[in-house]
Design a protein around this motif. Structure first.
Motif, PDB file in Angstrom:
ATOM      1  N   MET A   1       0.834  -1.183   0.000  1.00  0.00           N
ATOM      2  CA  MET A   1       0.000   0.000   0.000  1.00  0.00           C
ATOM      3  C   MET A   1       0.880   1.247   0.000  1.00  0.00           C
ATOM      4  N   VAL A   2       0.236   2.364  -0.119  1.00  0.00           N
ATOM      5  CA  VAL A   2       0.922   3.643  -0.261  1.00  0.00           C
ATOM      6  C   VAL A   2       0.621   4.527   0.945  1.00  0.00           C
ATOM      7  N   ALA A   3       1.615   5.261   1.383  1.00  0.00           N
ATOM      8  CA  ALA A   3       1.436   6.277   2.410  1.00  0.00           C
ATOM      9  C   ALA A   3       1.446   7.632   1.708  1.00  0.00           C
ATOM     10  N   VAL A   4       0.451   8.452   2.000  1.00  0.00           N
ATOM     11  CA  VAL A   4       0.338   9.776   1.399  1.00  0.00           C
ATOM     12  C   VAL A   4       0.787  10.805   2.428  1.00  0.00           C
ATOM     13  N   VAL A   5       1.689  11.682   2.016  1.00  0.00           N
ATOM     14  CA  VAL A   5       2.180  12.727   2.905  1.00  0.00           C
ATOM     15  C   VAL A   5       1.871  14.081   2.279  1.00  0.00           C
ATOM     16  N   PHE A   6       0.936  14.798   2.906  1.00  0.00           N
ATOM     17  CA  PHE A   6       0.669  16.173   2.502  1.00  0.00           C
ATOM     18  C   PHE A   6       1.752  17.048   3.126  1.00  0.00           C
ATOM     19  N   GLY A   7       2.287  17.971   2.360  1.00  0.00           N
ATOM     20  CA  GLY A   7       3.356  18.831   2.865  1.00  0.00           C
ATOM     21  C   GLY A   7       4.678  18.104   2.980  1.00  0.00           C
ATOM     22  N   ALA A  58      -4.959  11.674  -5.422  1.00  0.00           N
ATOM     23  CA  ALA A  58      -3.835  11.637  -4.482  1.00  0.00           C
ATOM     24  C   ALA A  58      -3.974  10.499  -3.483  1.00  0.00           C
ATOM     25  N   LEU A  59      -5.199  10.156  -3.119  1.00  0.00           N
ATOM     26  CA  LEU A  59      -5.446   9.145  -2.086  1.00  0.00           C
ATOM     27  C   LEU A  59      -5.661   7.740  -2.637  1.00  0.00           C
ATOM     28  N   ASP A  60      -5.841   7.622  -3.931  1.00  0.00           N
ATOM     29  CA  ASP A  60      -6.148   6.328  -4.550  1.00  0.00           C
ATOM     30  C   ASP A  60      -5.087   5.277  -4.226  1.00  0.00           C
ATOM     31  N   GLY A  61      -5.530   4.147  -3.698  1.00  0.00           N
ATOM     32  CA  GLY A  61      -4.631   3.039  -3.407  1.00  0.00           C
ATOM     33  C   GLY A  61      -3.820   3.180  -2.135  1.00  0.00           C
ATOM     34  N   ALA A  62      -4.072   4.214  -1.368  1.00  0.00           N
ATOM     35  CA  ALA A  62      -3.319   4.437  -0.135  1.00  0.00           C
ATOM     36  C   ALA A  62      -4.096   3.904   1.065  1.00  0.00           C
ATOM     37  N   ASP A  63      -3.385   3.641   2.149  1.00  0.00           N
ATOM     38  CA  ASP A  63      -4.053   3.195   3.374  1.00  0.00           C
ATOM     39  C   ASP A  63      -3.742   4.082   4.571  1.00  0.00           C
ATOM     40  N   LYS A  64      -2.793   5.002   4.429  1.00  0.00           N
ATOM     41  CA  LYS A  64      -2.466   5.909   5.523  1.00  0.00           C
ATOM     42  C   LYS A  64      -2.106   7.273   4.958  1.00  0.00           C
ATOM     43  N   VAL A  65      -2.340   8.302   5.792  1.00  0.00           N
ATOM     44  CA  VAL A  65      -2.093   9.666   5.334  1.00  0.00           C
ATOM     45  C   VAL A  65      -1.569  10.523   6.476  1.00  0.00           C
ATOM     46  N   PHE A  66      -0.655  11.414   6.136  1.00  0.00           N
ATOM     47  CA  PHE A  66      -0.140  12.424   7.059  1.00  0.00           C
ATOM     48  C   PHE A  66      -0.674  13.768   6.582  1.00  0.00           C
ATOM     49  N   LEU A  67      -1.414  14.452   7.456  1.00  0.00           N
ATOM     50  CA  LEU A  67      -2.002  15.758   7.151  1.00  0.00           C
ATOM     51  C   LEU A  67      -1.443  16.810   8.090  1.00  0.00           C
ATOM     52  N   TYR A  68      -1.570  18.035   7.698  1.00  0.00           N
ATOM     53  CA  TYR A  68      -1.244  19.141   8.591  1.00  0.00           C
ATOM     54  C   TYR A  68      -2.527  19.880   8.944  1.00  0.00           C
ATOM     55  N   GLY A  69      -2.492  20.591  10.059  1.00  0.00           N
ATOM     56  CA  GLY A  69      -3.661  21.363  10.492  1.00  0.00           C
ATOM     57  C   GLY A  69      -3.738  22.670   9.726  1.00  0.00           C
ATOM     58  N   MET A  70      -4.226  23.692  10.374  1.00  0.00           N
ATOM     59  CA  MET A  70      -4.401  24.991   9.735  1.00  0.00           C
ATOM     60  C   MET A  70      -3.068  25.661   9.471  1.00  0.00           C
ATOM     61  N   LEU A  71      -2.826  26.017   8.236  1.00  0.00           N
ATOM     62  CA  LEU A  71      -1.668  26.839   7.920  1.00  0.00           C
ATOM     63  C   LEU A  71      -2.017  28.312   8.070  1.00  0.00           C
ATOM     64  N   ASP A  72      -3.238  28.656   7.698  1.00  0.00           N
ATOM     65  CA  ASP A  72      -3.698  30.033   7.790  1.00  0.00           C
ATOM     66  C   ASP A  72      -5.112  30.017   8.357  1.00  0.00           C
ATOM     67  N   PRO A  73      -5.294  30.417   9.609  1.00  0.00           N
ATOM     68  CA  PRO A  73      -6.621  30.378  10.233  1.00  0.00           C
ATOM     69  C   PRO A  73      -7.669  31.199   9.485  1.00  0.00           C
ATOM     70  N   ALA A  89     -11.645   6.736  -0.094  1.00  0.00           N
ATOM     71  CA  ALA A  89     -10.473   6.140  -0.737  1.00  0.00           C
ATOM     72  C   ALA A  89      -9.949   4.914   0.009  1.00  0.00           C
ATOM     73  N   GLY A  90     -10.488   4.664   1.195  1.00  0.00           N
ATOM     74  CA  GLY A  90     -10.038   3.506   1.965  1.00  0.00           C
ATOM     75  C   GLY A  90      -8.891   3.784   2.917  1.00  0.00           C
ATOM     76  N   SER A 177       3.037  -2.015  11.971  1.00  0.00           N
ATOM     77  CA  SER A 177       1.747  -2.419  12.527  1.00  0.00           C
ATOM     78  C   SER A 177       0.701  -2.804  11.479  1.00  0.00           C
ATOM     79  N   TRP A 178       0.807  -2.304  10.272  1.00  0.00           N
ATOM     80  CA  TRP A 178      -0.206  -2.632   9.249  1.00  0.00           C
ATOM     81  C   TRP A 178       0.240  -3.837   8.451  1.00  0.00           C
ATOM     82  N   PRO A 179      -0.655  -4.762   8.219  1.00  0.00           N
ATOM     83  CA  PRO A 179      -0.279  -5.912   7.410  1.00  0.00           C
ATOM     84  C   PRO A 179      -0.004  -5.497   5.974  1.00  0.00           C
ATOM     85  N   ARG A 180       0.989  -6.088   5.393  1.00  0.00           N
ATOM     86  CA  ARG A 180       1.331  -5.820   4.003  1.00  0.00           C
ATOM     87  C   ARG A 180       0.361  -6.537   3.097  1.00  0.00           C
ATOM     88  N   GLN A 181       0.030  -5.900   1.991  1.00  0.00           N
ATOM     89  CA  GLN A 181      -0.812  -6.540   0.981  1.00  0.00           C
ATOM     90  C   GLN A 181      -0.020  -6.618  -0.307  1.00  0.00           C
TER      91      GLN A 181
END
Length: 182
Positions: A1-7, A58-73, A89-90, A177-181
């Motif tokens: 699976m794929v890990a998506v990292v925003f920023g 961007a999320l297609d085929g991924a199982d985990k994601v790293f997001l950031y909070g507010m950059l500009d309130p 996207a799962g 911790s996540w099983p590989r597929q």
């Protein structure tokens, strides 16, 4: 699976991306303007949290994601739409780089992620010293001054390294911790 990292090119995101790569994870680095070829191991993808219609690719085929909070309130993204896109996207696990500095807005993001049903981890550092360059640069240039919402507070910005190390540890733990597929 794929890990998506925003920023993934940011002060913390780049360390998360490095940790995921070091752990052998496939990485999709998301940016509004991805720098193709910046790091050969990264799949660079254009997407924008402010434009939820850009998220499915961007999320297609991924199982985990790293997001950031507010950059500009003043310009928050629609976390409900972001969470819905991630769920559709799962995505099973979200790590959010939140903040204690903008509690109300970041708490809104945290609550939406909690309601989504995805597993989550919230990182809540204080102010990063590196951000003051952006926040104060104009006023220092033009007025030779800087301002603070709490001028009498005895606090200083922190280095991004401790949060980056924690985020990298999360990335490595995710892999174990996540099983590989196949």
């Amino acid at each position: 699976m794929v890990a998506v990292v925003f920023g993934a090119r940011g002060n913390v995101g780049r360390h998360v991306a490095d940790g995921l790569l070091a752990a052998g994870e496939q990485l999709r680095a998301v940016s509004r303007t991805p720098a193709a070829g910046l790091t050969p191991e990264w799949e660079a993808v254009a997407a924008d949290l402010h434009r939820p219609e850009t998220l499915p690719a961007a999320l297609d085929g991924a199982d985990k994601v790293f997001l950031y909070g507010m950059l500009d309130p003043r310009k928050p993204y629609d976390i409900e739409k972001v969470a819905a896109a991630a769920t559709a996207a799962g995505i099973r696990q979200v790590v959010l780089l939140s903040s204690v500095s903008v509690p109300r807005l970041n708490r809104t993001i945290e609550q939406a992620i909690q309601r989504s049903g995805m597993d989550w981890t919230f990182l809540r550092p204080g102010t990063f010293a590196t951000n003051t360059r952006t926040w104060w640069a104009e006023s220092i240039r033009t007025d030779r001054s800087s301002t603070s919402a709490r001028p009498s507070a005895a606090a200083s910005g922190s280095n991004t390294s401790p949060t980056s190390r924690l985020a990298r540890k999360w990335a490595e733990q995710c892999i174990r911790s996540w099983p590989r597929q196949s």
